[in-house]
Motif scaffolding. Structure first.
Motif, PDB file in Angstrom:
ATOM      1  N   ASP A 136       0.826  -1.213   0.000  1.00  0.00           N
ATOM      2  CA  ASP A 136       0.000   0.000   0.000  1.00  0.00           C
ATOM      3  C   ASP A 136       0.850   1.249   0.000  1.00  0.00           C
ATOM      4  O   ASP A 136       0.405   2.302   0.420  1.00  0.00           O
ATOM      5  N   VAL A 162      -5.549   2.701  -4.314  1.00  0.00           N
ATOM      6  CA  VAL A 162      -5.928   1.600  -3.429  1.00  0.00           C
ATOM      7  C   VAL A 162      -4.968   0.445  -3.673  1.00  0.00           C
ATOM      8  O   VAL A 162      -4.866  -0.052  -4.800  1.00  0.00           O
ATOM      9  N   LYS A 196     -11.142  -3.756  -1.740  1.00  0.00           N
ATOM     10  CA  LYS A 196      -9.731  -3.456  -1.509  1.00  0.00           C
ATOM     11  C   LYS A 196      -8.905  -4.745  -1.465  1.00  0.00           C
ATOM     12  O   LYS A 196      -7.793  -4.795  -2.008  1.00  0.00           O
TER      13      LYS A 196
END
Length: 980
Positions: free
Chosen positions: A3, A59, A340
């Protein structure tokens, strides 16, 4: 793929993933799943004719575009998908994310599906049921053919997700991301509703009025397709007394709720898509059994043929008539979390995030690159290009070595801020980072540096120079940390805009609140700086005077943009008006805003303007500035119209003159309701009235939404007015000093200050600092009655001390102490509280002898007034203990801590004291002291005792709890090492 931070795409064609949502709860959940929001930093354009609204972000390392559908249903989804395709031509994956109805059983796998679970489409069937209920009304057509198969890339992804390893990872990541979203502010209403609220009724149990309700329609309903009344369909099961003996038992719901709550199951299968909501249990079961569908939704079929689509929906009901809204929020969050988790397993084909940004000299700036973001600046829609000035700025700021600087000076409202914004937008790729600071006063500057810290840490969480910065860090410490980051020898390509430097500390300016900008500039020979000011005496780099618009066409363009009238360039009266306003952008924008609200012709407006000018000449002969008369005349015309439509808006503008011009919000004004002013009671009655009053000012160009405020998640959104409008309101609307309005302002600000035991008190404290500064200025100028200001100044001092502005805090405490001693006497308990806090301040400043004198005076007075064991007395005892520890007088310190801790226990009781924050602080102080004295076993017991209470009060994830855990670990580690 992790991330980690990635730079924003340079163009729309770099986006590969689109997300579509139809409901507000769905949008909010998806946006909460974003790791980075590009919307906060940069707005991407869209193709001509594309009506969609978008939000962009990242994302799990993928750049995504979120499309906001105007409504539910296939048609809306098809239209939005078409717009997406035109604006983002390289899209490879479209995700429909939201909530749906589900079959209680997946007929192919025989797995139970419960509310909160997530369904993912392996394929979709288009079925247009109409709005169906158990009575079968409004059926529009029969089941249609299946939509086309997903493309090979999506089929490969779905095949991967069905494998044991990937499926396990998908479930695990979904639970993790679900917990992360639910822990964010604003999702308190989205928590798991509980297994007891998951109610599946037998299909035979109809959702209808009972026989004793006297409903003529429902009383005849006996079979599956008999009609029920419309009122029943809108009512909750509890109100209709649906028979809970007809509930179907679910095996999965028998698990302990705390285990089950954050572990939704994920089901892959066929999903039915239709234009209307299914509300029929018999129909649901027939479709699920015959077509092998696991869920029912309304948007997937619309985008399926336009975008490569995967539907991800959270189960919020069982597609029957027994619907309830309470599952919708949680189901939306479950779906967003699963989205996600799915993207974590999606492989991008174009890895934009591997590229580095380079500066003008081609030097890599990876670790110092910050996404362009001027969202907090109020940018006008009426700016016309000043190309000549932009060229001079570029030449000055790009040539030569070392730090380059430009000062833009000119009249208020002439367009200096907008010119600086235009330069930043035009040359954003020339800089590694661009930051904007409002430097009108010290509070605004420190809050600006705090926002910069937030920007940096959001994109580079591991920055060493800012590693200790949290939301609670004193603003003065945040400022020093950011300044060190800017001064780093490798961080050379930033641009900083210091806006509104209108009160400079220069020769001849005797204002105590004047700012010396040099102390807030990085002390290095690199970077670029732009300063805007009304003062021609400011000398930071090259000075550029910004004058009125020279070209008639530019002035007409502003008038046209602001008035939204197409005939401006052909109307001779419009040309005459532009000449009257003499190229002043703010005056032109104000006139245009007025003309946008009314049908008045340009010729009629000129007459109004000239009449207003004449009144100014007669009533305000002291107003000598030609430019001020132009501005004031346009504002007076607008104000007359506002008074006709909403007198309360005009009154609010008059009161606003005593507050700061930035960030005035509803909850702050509500503190003044005790004044009994009818107009204030009306506009603060509710959000609707408040927004209506402000909207009137906004429509006429006198106010706007405050984009610099980052606090609206705690309270209502704030509004702002231009500093020139604020000055006009203060000097012209309030011809004489109004002590009632001034004292009302002071009380509103003081009453709204939060206690430190409230949730995130620093958020509201910082929001109020500009208003505190304004009130403090009135105090220093002797404009306010001192008899009733002691308690207020004490509270102001608390805020400034908490934020590290000790000089101002000391002055406020001293003024408060003088007022309290005069009004209530030197031994009054309120006076002693101020003495105690002065002691705290001196201790922070390391003026320890003065601190001790203050503490001793406070202690003696409190012992006399309240007794030896009152909690306020014990607070000062604790403070003395901390002072003695700082002085190395450890025995005295321990005696004070022991006295305070035992006193708290006696005063409050052994249970209450365990969560009493001052007692926990004393216990922690004592633990630190005995650890320092080598008594590890006692220290361990005290740390453990404190940790239990801190965890109960602040939570395990709080910084204070984590620091205690760390202290315990260090203590035990050192103890183990020292043990033979």
């Amino acid at each position: 793929m992790d991330d980690s931070y990635i730079p924003p795409p340079s163009r729309r064609s770099d986006f590969e993933i689109a997300i579509l949502c139809a409901l507000r709860v769905e949008f909010d959940a998806v946006e909460a799943a974003f790791d980075i929001s590009w919307e906060e930093h940069f707005k991407y354009s869209k193709a001509p004719g594309d009506p969609n609204a978008y939000s962009t972000g990242a994302v799990c390392g993928h750049n995504v575009v979120l499309a906001f559908m105007p409504g539910i249903g296939k048609v809306n989804a098809a239209n939005v998908a078409s717009g997406l395709r035109s604006s983002f031509p390289a899209l490879k994956l479209g995700l429909i994310v939201g909530v749906c109805g589900v079959s209680p059983i997946a007929w192919e796998t025989k797995q139970e599906i419960v509310l909160g679970d997530v369904t993912i489409s392996t394929e979709a069937v288009q079925s247009d049921f109409g709005r169906e209920y158990s009575d079968g009304i409004q059926i529009k057509s029969t089941l249609q053919d299946s939509l086309s198969r997903p493309n090979s890339e999506i089929r490969a992804l779905l095949q991967k997700l069905s494998s044991k390893r990937a499926s396990k990872a998908l479930s695990k990541d979904t639970s993790i991301f679900l917990e992360q979203i639910l822990s964010q502010e604003g999702f308190e209403e989205s928590q798991y509703p509980g297994a007891k609220e998951d109610k599946l009724f037998d299909p035979k149990e109809r959702h209808k009025h009972r026989s004793d309700a006297g409903c003529a329609i429902c009383s005849k309903c006996e079979n599956d397709y008999d009609e029920v009344c419309d009122d029943a369909l809108r009512m909750a099961c509890a109100n209709l007394r649906c028979n809970e003996e007809m509930l179907v038992k679910r095996e999965r719901l028998r698990q302990p709720q705390d285990v089950f709550a954050l572990k939704p199951c994920i089901h892959l299968g066929r999903i039915a898509s239709a234009d209307q909501t299914l509300k029929s249990a018999p129909r649901r079961d027939k479709l699920a059994r015959d077509m092998k569908v696991i869920a029912f939704e309304m948007e997937g079929a619309g985008s399926w043929e336009t975008l490569p689509t995967v539907i991800i929906k959270g189960a919020c009901d069982y597609a029957d008539s027994h619907k309830a809204k309470k599952w919708q929020n949680y189901a939306a969050v479950s779906a967003a979390a699963c989205m996600k988790a799915l993207l974590k397993q999606w492989t991008a084909t174009d890895r934009q995030y591997d590229r580095q940004r380079t500066g003008p000299q081609g030097v890599a700036e990876e670790s110092f690159s910050i996404v362009f973001d001027l969202s907090e600046v109020s940018e006008t829609d009426h700016f016309v290009a000043r190309q000549k000035e932009l060229d001079v700025m570029y030449k000055t700021l790009s040539e030569g070595e070392g730090r380059r600087a430009v000062t833009l000076h000119g009249l208020g409202g002439i367009g200096k801020t907008q010119l600086a914004i235009a330069y930043a937008k035009a040359h954003r790729n020339d800089y590694s980072a661009i930051f904007w600071l409002n430097v009108k006063d010290e509070a605004s500057i420190l809050q600006g540096y705090s926002h910069i810290a937030t920007q940096i840490l959001k994109q580079h969480p591991s920055v060493g120079l800012l590693k200790n910065i949290t939301d609670e860090t004193k603003l003065s410490n945040v400022f020093e940390a950011v300044k060190r980051w800017l001064e780093h020898p490798k961080n050379t390509q930033w641009l900083m805009i210091f806006d509104n430097y209108d009160n400079p500390k220069i020769s001849g300016n005797t204002d105590n609140s004047a700012i010396d900008i040099q102390q807030f500039l990085p002390k290095v020979y690199h970077g670029a700086i732009v300063v805007t000011t009304i003062s021609s005496k400011v000398n930071v780099g090259r000075r550029m005077q910004i004058s009125k618009l020279e070209g008639l066409r530019d002035s007409l363009q502003i008038l046209s943009d602001a008035s939204h009238r197409d005939d401006v360039f052909d109307d001779s009266a419009a040309t005459e008006l532009v000449k009257e306003l003499d190229g002043h952008p703010l005056a032109l924008a104000t006139a245009g805003a007025y003309l946008n609200e009314v049908s008045t012709s340009f010729a009629s407006y000129i007459q109004l303007y000239k009449s207003s000018w004449l009144k100014l000449q007669q009533k305000s002969p002291e107003l000598s500035s030609y430019e001020d008369k132009k501005l004031f005349s346009t504002w007076n015309v607008s104000l007359s119209r506002i008074r006709q439509q909403n007198e309360h808006s005009a009154k609010l503008l008059q009161l606003w003159a005593y507050f700061d011009n930035q960030d005035l919000w509803l909850e702050l004004l509500r503190e003044g309701r005790s004044s009994g002013l009818d107009w204030l009671l009306n506009i603060t009655e509710d959000e609707l009235n408040f927004d209506e009053a402000l909207r009137m000012l906004c429509n006429y160009g006198l106010a706007g939404v405050d984009r610099s405020a980052k606090f609206s998640e705690v309270e209502h959104q704030g509004y702002t007015i231009h500093s020139c409008v604020h000055s006009w309101a203060f000097h012209m609307l309030n011809k004489e000093w109004d002590p009632e309005f001034a004292n009302l302002t002071l009380k509103c600000v003081a009453r709204h200050l939060p206690d430190n035991n409230m949730q995130k008190p620093w958020v509201t404290q910082r929001r109020l600092m500009r208003h505190i500064g304004r009130c403090w200025r009135f105090v220093l100028e002797g404009c306010l009655d001192h008899n009733d200001t002691g308690w207020m100044l004490h509270r102001f001092g608390d805020v400034y001390a908490d934020q590290g502005q000790f000089k101002e805090a000391e002055a406020m405490y001293q003024r408060a102490l003088q007022g309290k001693e005069k009004a209530w006497g030197p031994e009054h308990t309120s006076t002693l509280n101020t003495v105690n806090n002065l002691g705290n301040l001196y201790a922070d400043l390391r003026r320890l002898e003065e601190a001790e004198r203050m503490y001793q005076r406070a202690l003696q007075g409190k012992e006399k007034a309240w007794g030896l064991e009152h909690t306020s007395t014990l607070d000062t005892v604790n403070n003395l203990g901390s002072l003695y520890a700082d002085l190395g007088r450890l025995e005295e310190a321990e005696r004070m801590y022991q006295r305070a801790l035992q006193g708290y226990k006696k005063a409050l009781g052994r249970e209450t004291v365990k969560t009493f924050v001052p007692a926990l602080s004393t216990a922690e102080n004592l633990a630190n002291l005995v650890a320092r004295k080598g008594r590890a076993q006692e220290a361990d017991a005290l740390y453990s005792y404190t940790l239990v209470g801190v965890r109960a009060v602040f939570g395990s994830s709080s910084r204070r709890c984590q620091e205690l855990v760390k202290a315990l670990d260090v203590l035990r580690s050192n103890t183990c090492e020292s043990t033979p």
